[in-house]
Design an enzyme around this catalytic site. Structure first.
Site, mmCIF file in Angstrom:
data_model
loop_
_atom_site.group_PDB
_atom_site.id
_atom_site.type_symbol
_atom_site.label_atom_id
_atom_site.label_comp_id
_atom_site.label_asym_id
_atom_site.label_seq_id
_atom_site.Cartn_x
_atom_site.Cartn_y
_atom_site.Cartn_z
ATOM 1 N N SER A 195 0.839 -1.188 0.000
ATOM 2 C CA SER A 195 0.000 0.000 0.000
ATOM 3 C C SER A 195 0.886 1.255 0.000
ATOM 4 O O SER A 195 1.681 1.442 -0.916
ATOM 5 C CB SER A 195 -0.960 -0.028 1.188
ATOM 6 O OG SER A 195 -1.975 0.940 1.055
ATOM 7 N N ASP A 262 -16.832 -17.216 -12.198
ATOM 8 C CA ASP A 262 -15.898 -18.081 -11.461
ATOM 9 C C ASP A 262 -15.216 -19.095 -12.377
ATOM 10 O O ASP A 262 -13.995 -19.278 -12.322
ATOM 11 C CB ASP A 262 -16.673 -18.791 -10.347
ATOM 12 C CG ASP A 262 -15.794 -19.627 -9.435
ATOM 13 O OD1 ASP A 262 -14.584 -19.738 -9.697
ATOM 14 O OD2 ASP A 262 -16.317 -20.174 -8.449
ATOM 15 N N ASP A 265 -12.004 -19.749 -15.847
ATOM 16 C CA ASP A 265 -10.679 -20.374 -15.899
ATOM 17 C C ASP A 265 -10.755 -21.894 -15.803
ATOM 18 O O ASP A 265 -9.724 -22.561 -15.710
ATOM 19 C CB ASP A 265 -9.788 -19.839 -14.777
ATOM 20 C CG ASP A 265 -10.340 -20.130 -13.388
ATOM 21 O OD1 ASP A 265 -11.537 -20.511 -13.279
ATOM 22 O OD2 ASP A 265 -9.593 -19.975 -12.416
ATOM 23 N N VAL A 267 -12.156 -23.695 -13.348
ATOM 24 C CA VAL A 267 -12.194 -24.218 -11.986
ATOM 25 C C VAL A 267 -13.166 -23.399 -11.151
ATOM 26 O O VAL A 267 -13.136 -22.166 -11.189
ATOM 27 C CB VAL A 267 -10.796 -24.174 -11.335
ATOM 28 C CG1 VAL A 267 -10.858 -24.670 -9.902
ATOM 29 C CG2 VAL A 267 -9.797 -24.992 -12.128
ATOM 30 N N ASP A 269 -13.814 -22.069 -7.773
ATOM 31 C CA ASP A 269 -13.116 -21.878 -6.507
ATOM 32 C C ASP A 269 -13.508 -20.578 -5.810
ATOM 33 O O ASP A 269 -12.876 -20.159 -4.848
ATOM 34 C CB ASP A 269 -11.599 -21.904 -6.713
ATOM 35 C CG ASP A 269 -11.132 -20.910 -7.775
ATOM 36 O OD1 ASP A 269 -11.954 -20.086 -8.227
ATOM 37 O OD2 ASP A 269 -9.943 -20.965 -8.154
ATOM 38 N N VAL A 271 -13.410 -17.589 -7.134
ATOM 39 C CA VAL A 271 -12.491 -16.522 -7.509
ATOM 40 C C VAL A 271 -12.648 -16.198 -8.993
ATOM 41 O O VAL A 271 -12.757 -17.109 -9.827
ATOM 42 C CB VAL A 271 -11.029 -16.942 -7.225
ATOM 43 C CG1 VAL A 271 -10.039 -15.983 -7.868
ATOM 44 C CG2 VAL A 271 -10.782 -17.013 -5.728
ATOM 45 N N ASP A 418 -8.566 -6.198 -5.071
ATOM 46 C CA ASP A 418 -8.210 -5.080 -4.199
ATOM 47 C C ASP A 418 -9.343 -4.066 -4.214
ATOM 48 O O ASP A 418 -9.707 -3.524 -5.253
ATOM 49 C CB ASP A 418 -6.908 -4.436 -4.686
ATOM 50 C CG ASP A 418 -6.289 -3.506 -3.645
ATOM 51 O OD1 ASP A 418 -7.041 -2.767 -2.982
ATOM 52 O OD2 ASP A 418 -5.053 -3.507 -3.518
ATOM 53 N N HIS A 457 -7.025 -6.026 -0.601
ATOM 54 C CA HIS A 457 -5.940 -5.075 -0.393
ATOM 55 C C HIS A 457 -4.903 -5.604 0.595
ATOM 56 O O HIS A 457 -5.208 -5.803 1.782
ATOM 57 C CB HIS A 457 -6.496 -3.735 0.099
ATOM 58 C CG HIS A 457 -5.452 -2.676 0.224
ATOM 59 N ND1 HIS A 457 -4.723 -2.241 -0.842
ATOM 60 C CD2 HIS A 457 -5.001 -1.973 1.299
ATOM 61 C CE1 HIS A 457 -3.875 -1.305 -0.451
ATOM 62 N NE2 HIS A 457 -4.015 -1.147 0.854
#
Length: 532
Positions: A195, A262, A265, A267, A269, A271, A418, A457
């Site tokens: 940061s 999600d 990609d 997968v 997960d 994310v 972030d 972050h």
């Protein structure tokens, strides 16, 4: 950023039971030579021995308590010529097991350093380590104590300390007392920070290219005059729409975006691996029920969908030209699109750092109400901040040629979820450095960026529900291997934080590569992925 002051418990008295080696080292601590600091006067100089010390973790920068600290502490207080400042540089020197390295640790939010919480972990791992308060008083929440002179003008000397000068102070003092204590100079010098600390690291490479051999910069707050103003864009959008949605309504949209994107990609997960590839349309949720505790009647409106779309798109001019990136899809909106109840009505709650930057520095008017900004006023404010302060704290000079020529290495990383500092900024800076240095390969020889999907972050976990990604485990170790063993990192090993619902490891790839599942093996293990 660290918002908690740790407790330091010290055992300082050496008894007759101490081993001769410890007594000898303690004697060396008391005989450290006062450093010479060009352009500054040393106001005080103190050393003491700490045995069996403990620093309590703050849950953010220092995740756990650190015990069995055995160091020589050196506290140097200095003042710069004609600055009327009082700066403290604190250095911890391991009594045993020094690894012959020096590490300067950066700060967060409004502080240039966090004192003992900075030093506990590196010192117990063998580093001689320094932290500085920059003469700013050490309050991360506000610059009120130092930003303005009595006449209301910006305190230029202390802003210089915050922007860059404290970096040099720490390097000069820390290296000098290290050499005096160990009777030899550190073989290598490193910077570590996230940061504000990440920004300081980039400034070190730009303005003090001979100070550090390796720089670890997490979520660097570069382009400060622009990005801090851009943090106010979500508040402007809500004001323009005349509606301040409760966080549960915004969170419902973000959660749905993650669900939809999600598996891009391959997968599932929790994310979004590549937020730029996610084309989720928030308007598809209009008329559906928001996940609000205690109420089944909050419906997602067209207005809320429009607000989220504008936050993701980022600030634009009246002609539709982009002024700055928006928040990445998948990041929590709670901080920058913050609201609070006032007399039962949801009202704006601007992010504190952005609000204070405007009040204390851009406008020099602590009564200035950023919550009333219009889109036109926002654009004007962005231009004003840049014109006044870019040369002072812009922190994004792409000319790293001297740092490169000196053999320095930069390892930067940024979470793709972030919620405070836009990860697109780090990509932009890398691209500008590539243009200045001579292309991707020339830059990659000394500067590498790693983007961590689903990480918030500085991996603080503030946006837990939207930040289940794998956090870099030992980026400093990867930097040391690059500097000292000529092993440039192609990927970093990442692991989810302990509070994540799903525990996994991942490869965090050198940008622009991304981790792709090989199609076989355990999808929760890093070894099942390749950087493509």
């Amino acid at each position: 950023m660290n918002l908690t002051t740790p407790t330091l418990m010290l055992c300082l008295v050496l008894t007759a039971a101490c081993s001769p080696t410890l007594s000898e080292v303690a004697h060396q601590c008391l005989r450290i030579t006062q450093p010479n600091i060009p352009g500054a006067e040393v106001l005080s100089f103190h050393t003491k021995v700490i045995v069996n010390g403990t620093v309590l973790g703050d849950g953010q920068s220092l995740k756990q308590d650190i015990h069995n600290i055995h160091v020589c502490e050196v506290n140097v207080t200095l003042s710069h010529d004609n600055a009327n400042d009082t700066v403290s540089v604190l250095t911890w020197l391991p009594l045993h097991g020094w690894n012959h390295r020096f590490l300067a640790v950066g700060g967060g939010a409004w502080v240039t350093g966090q004192g003992t919480v900075d030093l506990a972990l590196p010192a117990t791992n063998g580093y001689a380590a320094s932290s500085t308060d920059g003469g700013l008083g050490g309050n991360p929440y506000t610059p009120a104590s130092w930003a303005l002179n009595p006449d209301g003008s910006v305190n230029a000397a202390l802003l210089d300390n915050f922007a860059h000068r404290s970096i040099h102070d720490m390097a000069v003092v820390g290296k000098a007392v290290t050499a005096s204590f160990y009777k030899r100079s550190a073989k290598r010098a490193y910077w570590g920070g996230c940061s504000t600390g990440g920004r300081q690291g980039m400034v070190a490479a730009q303005q003090y290219p001979g100070e550090f051999d390796g720089i670890l910069a997490g979520a660097p707050a570069i382009y400060w005059p622009q990005y801090v103003i851009a943090e106010l864009w979500p508040q402007v959008v809500m004001r323009e729409h005349g509606y301040f949605p409760p966080s549960c309504e915004l969170n419902t949209i973000v959660a749905k975006a993650i669900e939809v994107c999600d598996e891009l990609d391959g997968v599932r997960d929790g994310v979004i691996a590549d937020p730029a590839a996610c084309t989720f349309d928030p308007f598809t949720l209009v008329g559906t029920r928001a996940a609000c505790k205690g109420s089944a009647n909050v419906m997602i409106s067209n207005t809320t969908a429009s607000i989220v779309r504008s936050i993701w798109d980022g600030p634009i001019t009246s002609d539709g030209v982009s002024l700055w990136p928006g928040l990445p899809i998948g990041a929590s909106l709670d901080a920058l699109a913050g609201t609070e109840l006032q007399d039962g009505v949801n009202m704006p709650k601007p992010f504190f750092l952005a609000q204070q930057w405007v009040q204390y520095f851009v406008k020099q008017n602590t009564s200035f109400d950023v919550a009333n900004l219009t889109a036109a006023g926002f654009e004007s404010l962005l231009m004003e901040s840049r014109s006044k302060f870019d040369s002072i704290i812009g922190s994004a000079d792409p000319d790293l040629s001297t740092f490169k020529a000196n053999g320095g290495k930069i390892l930067a990383w940024h979470g793709l979820a972030d919620q405070l500092i836009f990860p697109q900024d780090s990509v932009r800076y890398l691209t500008e450095v590539q243009g200045h240095i001579g292309g991707r390969e020339a830059t990659s020889s000394f500067f590498r960026l790693f983007m961590a999907p689903g990480v918030d972050h500085c991996a603080f976990g503030a946006g837990k529900s939207f930040a289940p990604g794998a956090v870099p485990l030992d980026p400093l170790g990867a930097l040391v291997a690059w500097v000292e063993d000529e092993k440039p990192p192609e990927s970093l090993l990442g692991e989810t934080i302990s509070t994540s619902a799903k525990q996994l490891t991942r490869k965090i790839c050198k940008y622009p590569l991304q981790a792709k599942y090989a199609g076989c093996g355990d999808s929760t293990k890093a070894e099942s992925y390749s950087c493509i």
